[in-house]
Write a protein that holds these residues in place. Sequence first.
Motif, PDB file in Angstrom:
ATOM      1  N   THR A  21      48.080  77.167  29.713  1.00  0.00           N
ATOM      2  CA  THR A  21      46.041  77.861  28.957  1.00  0.00           C
ATOM      3  C   THR A  21      46.347  77.242  28.188  1.00  0.00           C
ATOM      4  OG1 THR A  21      45.973  79.566  31.049  1.00  0.00           O
ATOM      5  CG2 THR A  21      44.212  79.753  28.491  1.00  0.00           C
ATOM      6  N   GLN A  23      45.673  76.876  23.927  1.00  0.00           N
ATOM      7  CA  GLN A  23      45.976  77.889  22.400  1.00  0.00           C
ATOM      8  C   GLN A  23      44.586  77.464  21.185  1.00  0.00           C
ATOM      9  OE1 GLN A  23      47.018  80.762  23.422  1.00  0.00           O
ATOM     10  NE2 GLN A  23      47.026  80.500  25.665  1.00  0.00           N
ATOM     11  N   GLY A  62      41.397  78.334  25.689  1.00  0.00           N
ATOM     12  CA  GLY A  62      41.170  79.469  27.286  1.00  0.00           C
ATOM     13  C   GLY A  62      40.848  78.360  28.472  1.00  0.00           C
ATOM     14  N   GLN A  64      42.021  75.277  31.340  1.00  0.00           N
ATOM     15  CA  GLN A  64      43.381  75.414  31.579  1.00  0.00           C
ATOM     16  C   GLN A  64      43.274  73.645  32.201  1.00  0.00           C
ATOM     17  OE1 GLN A  64      44.585  78.389  34.232  1.00  0.00           O
ATOM     18  NE2 GLN A  64      44.031  79.280  32.964  1.00  0.00           N
TER      19      GLN A  64
END
Length: 70
Positions: A21, A23, A62, A64
């Motif tokens: 994910t 950051q 957020g 992925q």
Amino acid sequence: SPAKASDSAADLETTSAVTVTVQPGQSLWGIAATVAPERDARDVVADIVQLNNLSAGAVFPGQQLFVPAG
């Protein structure tokens, strides 16, 4: 893990990948350096772009992503 399309089962090549994910403040270059410090970051970035069908080099917090494992 994602697999590369192939004409025959003998040519099938799988790529081992893990999901990360993104950051805040991270870039593809930073992620590439973290997941594969022993490899050329340009190659790792290219792998990430291909694994995720990214059209641009930008990522957002957020999000992925599949990244090469090992």
